[in-house]
Each structure stands twice: as structure tokens, then as C-alpha cells.
Scaffold this motif. Structure first.
Motif, PDB file in Angstrom:
ATOM      1  N   UNK A 117     -45.022  25.413  95.221  1.00 38.54           N
ATOM      2  CA  UNK A 117     -44.356  26.303  96.171  1.00 38.54           C
ATOM      3  C   UNK A 117     -43.238  27.061  95.449  1.00 38.54           C
ATOM      4  N   UNK A 118     -42.821  28.158  96.018  1.00 39.94           N
ATOM      5  CA  UNK A 118     -41.733  28.950  95.436  1.00 39.94           C
ATOM      6  C   UNK A 118     -40.494  28.080  95.212  1.00 39.94           C
ATOM      7  N   UNK A 119     -40.240  27.162  96.127  1.00 34.96           N
ATOM      8  CA  UNK A 119     -39.074  26.284  96.013  1.00 34.96           C
ATOM      9  C   UNK A 119     -39.158  25.331  94.818  1.00 34.96           C
ATOM     10  N   UNK A 120     -40.342  25.195  94.213  1.00 36.59           N
ATOM     11  CA  UNK A 120     -40.519  24.302  93.066  1.00 36.59           C
ATOM     12  C   UNK A 120     -40.193  24.972  91.733  1.00 36.59           C
ATOM     13  N   UNK A 121     -39.953  26.269  91.723  1.00 37.66           N
ATOM     14  CA  UNK A 121     -39.810  27.007  90.455  1.00 37.66           C
ATOM     15  C   UNK A 121     -38.720  26.448  89.549  1.00 37.66           C
ATOM     16  N   UNK A 122     -37.558  26.103  90.093  1.00 40.16           N
ATOM     17  CA  UNK A 122     -36.479  25.574  89.255  1.00 40.16           C
ATOM     18  C   UNK A 122     -36.884  24.244  88.615  1.00 40.16           C
ATOM     19  N   UNK A 123     -37.474  23.359  89.400  1.00 37.88           N
ATOM     20  CA  UNK A 123     -37.857  22.042  88.871  1.00 37.88           C
ATOM     21  C   UNK A 123     -38.997  22.177  87.867  1.00 37.88           C
ATOM     22  N   UNK A 124     -39.963  23.045  88.156  1.00 42.83           N
ATOM     23  CA  UNK A 124     -41.068  23.264  87.219  1.00 42.83           C
ATOM     24  C   UNK A 124     -40.526  23.813  85.900  1.00 42.83           C
ATOM     25  N   UNK A 125     -39.589  24.739  85.971  1.00 37.71           N
ATOM     26  CA  UNK A 125     -38.993  25.289  84.745  1.00 37.71           C
ATOM     27  C   UNK A 125     -38.272  24.198  83.962  1.00 37.71           C
ATOM     28  N   UNK A 126     -37.565  23.343  84.657  1.00 38.05           N
ATOM     29  CA  UNK A 126     -36.878  22.243  83.977  1.00 38.05           C
ATOM     30  C   UNK A 126     -37.883  21.325  83.274  1.00 38.05           C
ATOM     31  N   UNK A 127     -38.962  20.995  83.952  1.00 33.31           N
ATOM     32  CA  UNK A 127     -39.992  20.129  83.364  1.00 33.31           C
ATOM     33  C   UNK A 127     -40.625  20.815  82.157  1.00 33.31           C
ATOM     34  N   UNK A 128     -40.940  22.105  82.284  1.00 33.24           N
ATOM     35  CA  UNK A 128     -41.588  22.824  81.185  1.00 33.24           C
ATOM     36  C   UNK A 128     -40.670  22.924  79.963  1.00 33.24           C
ATOM     37  N   UNK A 129     -39.430  23.347  80.168  1.00 34.31           N
ATOM     38  CA  UNK A 129     -38.507  23.519  79.037  1.00 34.31           C
ATOM     39  C   UNK A 129     -38.187  22.170  78.402  1.00 34.31           C
ATOM     40  N   UNK A 130     -37.870  21.167  79.204  1.00 33.54           N
ATOM     41  CA  UNK A 130     -37.565  19.837  78.636  1.00 33.54           C
ATOM     42  C   UNK A 130     -38.810  19.247  77.968  1.00 33.54           C
ATOM     43  N   UNK A 131     -39.975  19.543  78.520  1.00 35.39           N
ATOM     44  CA  UNK A 131     -41.224  19.092  77.907  1.00 35.39           C
ATOM     45  C   UNK A 131     -41.436  19.713  76.535  1.00 35.39           C
ATOM     46  N   UNK A 132     -41.214  21.020  76.434  1.00 34.88           N
ATOM     47  CA  UNK A 132     -41.312  21.687  75.126  1.00 34.88           C
ATOM     48  C   UNK A 132     -40.316  21.073  74.153  1.00 34.88           C
ATOM     49  N   UNK A 133     -39.073  20.945  74.595  1.00 36.59           N
ATOM     50  CA  UNK A 133     -38.022  20.458  73.702  1.00 36.59           C
ATOM     51  C   UNK A 133     -38.277  19.022  73.250  1.00 36.59           C
ATOM     52  N   UNK A 134     -38.971  18.253  74.058  1.00 38.41           N
ATOM     53  CA  UNK A 134     -39.288  16.870  73.708  1.00 38.41           C
ATOM     54  C   UNK A 134     -40.571  16.784  72.875  1.00 38.41           C
ATOM     55  N   UNK A 135     -41.652  17.339  73.397  1.00 32.31           N
ATOM     56  CA  UNK A 135     -42.966  17.195  72.763  1.00 32.31           C
ATOM     57  C   UNK A 135     -43.104  17.988  71.470  1.00 32.31           C
ATOM     58  N   UNK A 136     -42.401  19.102  71.355  1.00 33.89           N
ATOM     59  CA  UNK A 136     -42.600  19.985  70.205  1.00 33.89           C
ATOM     60  C   UNK A 136     -41.507  19.876  69.149  1.00 33.89           C
ATOM     61  N   UNK A 137     -40.594  18.925  69.314  1.00 32.56           N
ATOM     62  CA  UNK A 137     -39.551  18.703  68.296  1.00 32.56           C
ATOM     63  C   UNK A 137     -40.221  18.345  66.977  1.00 32.56           C
ATOM     64  N   UNK A 138     -39.890  19.085  65.941  1.00 31.13           N
ATOM     65  CA  UNK A 138     -40.486  18.862  64.636  1.00 31.13           C
ATOM     66  C   UNK A 138     -41.792  19.617  64.424  1.00 31.13           C
ATOM     67  N   UNK A 139     -42.345  20.196  65.479  1.00 28.83           N
ATOM     68  CA  UNK A 139     -43.587  20.961  65.375  1.00 28.83           C
ATOM     69  C   UNK A 139     -43.341  22.464  65.446  1.00 28.83           C
ATOM     70  N   UNK A 140     -42.265  22.835  66.135  1.00 33.46           N
ATOM     71  CA  UNK A 140     -41.861  24.227  66.329  1.00 33.46           C
ATOM     72  C   UNK A 140     -40.420  24.326  65.833  1.00 33.46           C
TER      73      UNK A 140
END
Length: 176
Positions: free
Chosen positions: A12-35
Motif C-alpha cells: 500500500x502507499x502507506x508502506x513506502x517508508x518502511x519498504x524503503x527502509x528495508x530496501x536500503x538497510x538490506x543493500x547496506x547489509x547484504x552488499x557490504x564488501x560487494x559494492x
């Protein structure tokens, strides 16, 4: 009594902030040392949330955004739709993203989102699903391989702060 079952539902539109947080924190966690770290450090939850809000409601419903929620908390996000060959959509499906709150890795949330995406793409008539994963992201590669995906030999570089980061394509036949 609280229901602790995982609910997979349309984003839902109301999920955008939480989805962005999950995506950015996911990148920063999963891709550390790869990017390059500079690329990861420059990622912004606020900018990503705005991008999600701008895209929300646009399009033709062929792109599906799902969230995984438990006890009212969004814990994961997946996005899928037609396969993109450059800018051209094909008859195949593509899993664009699966991200889980890094504090929830290994709890089955990503698997539940992936199963829902596979079911959805099968239900709308796709025969094959593709996805792209960083070549050196062994954790993600194992995750997709356990779900029946196989690397098909296709590679492309993703560029992060001027550094080429190779991605490999995975494919899976969908049960029709």
C-alpha cells in the motif's frame, strides 16, 4: 490473542517508508564488501521512499509489489512482473527484488515472498521467471538455488560509483 502468522499482501502507499527502509538497510547489509562502500553510504531511505511513492499507482498492474507483515509490522518486500530485456518487456517473468529486514534474515520471510511471486507469475500465465543477483552474493545465490533457480550463464555488469559489479542471471521454469 495475537496472530503471529506471516501475511503476504499487496503493498500500500502507506508502506513506502518502511519498504524503503528495508530496501536500503538490506543493500547496506547484504552488499557490504560487494559494492563500493561510498555507494552504500550514499543511499537514502527518504529518497528511496519518495521514489516508491512516485512509482506507486503508475503503470498497468503488470508490476506487483508485495509486503510480508507480522503483527502489523512490515518485515519484507518483493517486486515482480514482466521480464525486461533492456527496456522491452517479454512474455517471461522477472523477480525484480526480494528484501527482508536484516534483523529478520533466515526466518522464512524471503522464502514466503518468493513463493507468492512464483505463484502469482504462474497464475497469470508466465512459463519462466528470471532474476539478477550479484555474482559474489553467495548467500542470495544459495537462497535462489534452494528455490529451484539456476544460473543460466548470462552475466552483466552493474555499475556502482564507477566500479563494475558483475551480476548473473538465474532462471526457473514455472509450473503451469
Amino acid at each position: 490473542m495475537d496472530d503471529d502468522r506471516l501475511l503476504i499482501r499487496p503493498m500500500a502507499l502507506a508502506d513506502c517508508d518502511r519498504v524503503a527502509e528495508i530496501r536500503v538497510r538490506g543493500w547496506q547489509s547484504a552488499y557490504r564488501g560487494l559494492i563500493p562502500q561510498s555507494y552504500l553510504d550514499a543511499m537514502s531511505v527518504a529518497r528511496d521512499a519518495e521514489r516508491h511513492r512516485t512509482r506507486f499507482g503508475q503503470g498497468d498492474d503488470s508490476v506487483v509489489n508485495l509486503v510480508a507483515e507480522r503483527d502489523g509490522e512490515v518485515m519484507g518486500w518483493a517486486c515482480h512482473g514482466p521480464y525486461r530485456d533492456g527496456e522491452v518487456r517479454t512474455a517471461d517473468a522477472e523477480l525484480y527484488a526480494v528484501y527482508v529486514d536484516p534483523r529478520r534474515y533466515g526466518t522464512g520471510i524471503g522464502h514466503a515472498l518468493l513463493l507468492e511471486a512464483l505463484w502469482n507469475r504462474t497464475a497469470v500465465g508466465h512459463d519462466r521467471m528470471y532474476l539478477w543477483v550479484l555474482k559474489d552474493n553467495n548467500r542470495a545465490r544459495r537462497f535462489y538455488e534452494r528455490a529451484g533457480f539456476e544460473a543460466d550463464g548470462t552475466e552483466e555488469p552493474f555499475e556502482a560509483d564507477g566500479v563494475p559489479v558483475p551480476e548473473v542471471r538465474y532462471a526457473r521454469t514455472l509450473n503451469t
